[in-house]
Structure formats: structure tokens, C-alpha cells
Enzyme design. Structure first.
Site, PDB file in Angstrom:
ATOM      1  N   ASP A 199       0.842  -1.203   0.000  1.00  0.00           N
ATOM      2  CA  ASP A 199       0.000   0.000   0.000  1.00  0.00           C
ATOM      3  C   ASP A 199       0.871   1.245   0.000  1.00  0.00           C
ATOM      4  OD1 ASP A 199      -2.895   1.133   0.715  1.00  0.00           O
ATOM      5  OD2 ASP A 199      -1.403   2.252   1.875  1.00  0.00           O
TER       6      ASP A 199
ATOM      7  N   TYR B  52       3.032   9.940  -0.718  1.00  0.00           N
ATOM      8  CA  TYR B  52       4.152   9.363   0.064  1.00  0.00           C
ATOM      9  C   TYR B  52       5.496   9.565  -0.652  1.00  0.00           C
ATOM     10  CZ  TYR B  52       0.376   6.656   2.403  1.00  0.00           C
ATOM     11  OH  TYR B  52      -0.762   6.249   3.056  1.00  0.00           O
TER      12      TYR B  52
ATOM     13  N   LYS C  26      -2.805   5.702  -4.267  1.00  0.00           N
ATOM     14  CA  LYS C  26      -3.915   6.617  -3.987  1.00  0.00           C
ATOM     15  C   LYS C  26      -3.720   7.957  -4.689  1.00  0.00           C
ATOM     16  CE  LYS C  26      -3.724   4.627   0.666  1.00  0.00           C
ATOM     17  NZ  LYS C  26      -2.281   4.606   0.966  1.00  0.00           N
TER      18      LYS C  26
ATOM     19  N   HIS D 111      -7.739   9.332  -2.019  1.00  0.00           N
ATOM     20  CA  HIS D 111      -7.075   9.311  -0.713  1.00  0.00           C
ATOM     21  C   HIS D 111      -7.922   9.907   0.413  1.00  0.00           C
ATOM     22  CE1 HIS D 111      -2.713   9.215   0.995  1.00  0.00           C
ATOM     23  NE2 HIS D 111      -3.583   8.990   1.946  1.00  0.00           N
TER      24      HIS D 111
END
Ligand code: NDP
Length: 275
Positions: free
Chosen positions: A44, A49, A74, A107
Site C-alpha cells: 500500500d 508518500y 492513492k 485518498h
């Protein structure tokens, strides 16, 4: 063998995966490689990120067949909107180096932006085009899910929300159960903080000769949650995977349910609109 959850479109998703939030890009390839070597097949990540390329490198060098992997990323809030979502997806897919994704999530609802229904239409197109096997949302409250249902007949396959014994998310889980939306728990260990030293947790750890984290992960699995613990510590990565050979009783589960205090470690989805 990792149990799977059958999503509402028939796709099977591993119930246990590996999360990489806050893992710096430079450390991500090593962390994901450790996870894959330990047996994880579901990873994930998220555009925000900034480590999708690191994930992609680990996948490419793993030698594991693509169909054995389950990769989630996401859409970030700044990329919400129909055209922006299509572009955001392409960017993520390129960084991951994949032909298709297994799961793509919005998200956050970011309600003030007012764009999640448009973003969802783009996810429907990506699904119809066959470049993603399942589409879903993250951090959606029942009110956001209801609004989405009014705008679209495609039900999200997954809702990934903050969920752990301090925040059991009864309403979100009930809504998901009723509408065929699988619930996926983020920060399943409540970020490795005080939850791990709660008496209810350490007593069960002693009873089963397991670690506190393993006890909490068992709670999730037995509740039916999909779960994605994160660790950059190889021994913990392996420990978090070794949770399929013991089980908690219904009394044990209830003693962990009782820790609920409606407490978030992360933002409130109703007010988080950062783009
Ligand atoms: P977790 O609840 O998974 O906790 C991670 C923390 O716990 C780290 O500090 C880790 O330390 C520590 N830890 C992990 N395993 C153990 C163990 N066995 N014993 C003791 N400590 C342990 O938090 P995350 O916030 O990372 O959530 C997991 C994943 O969920 C994320 O990585 C991300 O993929 C996803 N997520 C999604 C969000 C969303 O908005 N959709 C928001 C937040 C997370 P160390 O790494 O140092 O070993």
C-alpha cells in the site's frame, strides 16, 4: 497462505498487506524487498508518500510474478477532478513501473474541494479501461459514501480508514457491510504507540505467547478487516506477518473492542481539505 477478501467485483485482495507511509524513498526499496521476502504480496503506497518509484524498484527486482502481487496507490487531493485524476493515475502507474494497478483509491474526500464525484467518474473510466482491477476510496465517512452513491451506481470496492482498538469505526464498518464495501484499516497498530502497552493487549500477548502487535493484528483479521501494518524493522516486518497460526476468543476480542475511545491519530476526514 494469506487469506483473501473477495471484493464486490469478484477480485480477491490479500487480507494482510504492507504499508509504506513515511518511509523515505531511499529506504522504500529495501523495506518492500524485506516484506516480499517475508511473504507479503500486497503493498500500500500513495502519490503523496513520494515513494512509488522505490516500491516499483522492489517489485521489479523481486522476480515475483505480477499476478501474485496486489498493488494499491492513492490519488492525492491536489489531483482531484476528472482530467486531473486520469493524469495522476498515469503518473503513479509510471513511477510504479506497472501496466495495471490492483487497487486505486481516492485518498481523502476533501469535502471543501467538492471534487470527489468527478474523481470517482475518472476511476470508473480507469476500471472500464482495464488499467486497474478495483477502485475504492479512503477516509470516506458514511455521509461521503451516501453522496457518492447518489452520484454513481458503481459502489467502491474498498474504504481504507483509520481503524484500531482506540478507534473501532463501528459506523463505517456497518455501512461497509451493508453496502458491500470492504473495510481496510490504516494505522492498524495506532502507529505503534501506547496501544501496544495497554494492559488488555499485553495480557493477551502473555496468554498466547505473542507480541502485542500480533494480538492487535489478529483482532483486525478476525473482525474481517483488511490490514496494512508498516515497519522498516525487518524483525517486525516478519513478526507482523506471523499471525495466521493462532486465534483470539470472542471474549478476547471484546476486551480489545472495549479500548475504543473514538480517538484518531490522524486527521478528521470531515475537515481535512489540504491540497
Ligand atoms: P501502523 O499502525 O502500521 O504503525 C507503524 C508504526 O508501528 C511504526 O512506527 C513501526 O515502527 C511500529 N511497528 C510496526 N510493527 C511493530 C511491531 N511489531 N512492534 C512494535 N512496533 C511496531 O501505522 P501507519 O500509520 O504506518 O499505517 C500503516 C499503513 O497504513 C501506512 O504505512 C499506509 O500505507 C497506510 N496509511 C493510510 C492512510 C490514509 O489516509 N489512507 C493514512 C496513514 C496510513 P518501525 O517502522 O520503526 O519498525
Amino acid at each position: 497462505m494469506i487469506p483473501t477478501v473477495k471484493l464486490n467485483n469478484g477480485v480477491e485482495m490479500p487480507q494482510l498487506g504492507f504499508g509504506v507511509f513515511q518511509v523515505p524513498e531511499t529506504e522504500t526499496t529495501a523495506a518492500v524487498t524485506t516484506a516480499l521476502e517475508s511473504g507479503y504480496r500486497s503493498i500500500d503506497t500513495a502519490a503523496v508518500y513520494q515513494n512509488e518509484a522505490g516500491v516499483g524498484k522492489a517489485l521489479a527486482s523481486s522476480g515475483i510474478a505480477r499476478e501474485e502481487l496486489f498493488i494499491t496507490t492513492k490519488l492525492w487531493n491536489a489531483d482531484q477532478g476528472y482530467e486531473e485524476t486520469l493524469a495522476g493515475f498515469e503518473h503513479s502507474r509510471g513511477l510504479l513501473g506497472l501496466d495495471y494497478l490492483d487497487l486505486y483509491l481516492i485518498h481523502w474526500p476533501a469535502p471543501e474541494l467538492g471534487k470527489y464525484a468527478d474523481s470517482w467518474r475518472a476511476l470508473e473510466k480507469l476500471s472500464a479501461d482495464g488499467v486497474v482491477r478495483a477502485i475504492g476510496v479512503s477516509n470516506f465517512q458514511p455521509a461521503h459514501l451516501k453522496q457518492l452513491a447518489a452520484a454513481s451506481s458503481v459502489v467502491p470496492a474498498v474504504n481504507q480508514v483509520e481503524l484500531h482498538p482506540y478507534l473501532v469505526q463501528a459506523e463505517v464498518r456497518a455501512y461497509g457491510n451493508e453496502h458491500g464495501i470492504a473495510t481496510e484499516a490504516w494505522s492498524p497498530l495506532a502507529k505503534g504507540g501506547s496501544l501496544l502497552t495497554e494492559t488488555a493487549v499485553t495480557e493477551l500477548a502473555a496468554k498466547y505467547d505473542r507480541s502485542p502487535a500480533q494480538v492487535i493484528l489478529r483482532w483486525h483479521l478476525q473482525l474481517g478487516n483488511i490490514v496494512i501494518p508498516k515497519s522498516v524493522t525487518p524483525a517486525r516486518v516478519r513478526e507482523n506477518f506471523a499471525v495466521f497460526d493462532f486465534s483470539l476468543t470472542s471474549d478476547d476480542l471484546a476486551s480489545l473492542d472495549a479500548l475504543d475511545r473514538g480517538e484518531r491519530t490522524g486527521p478528521d476526514p470531515d475537515t481535512f481539505n489540504v491540497a
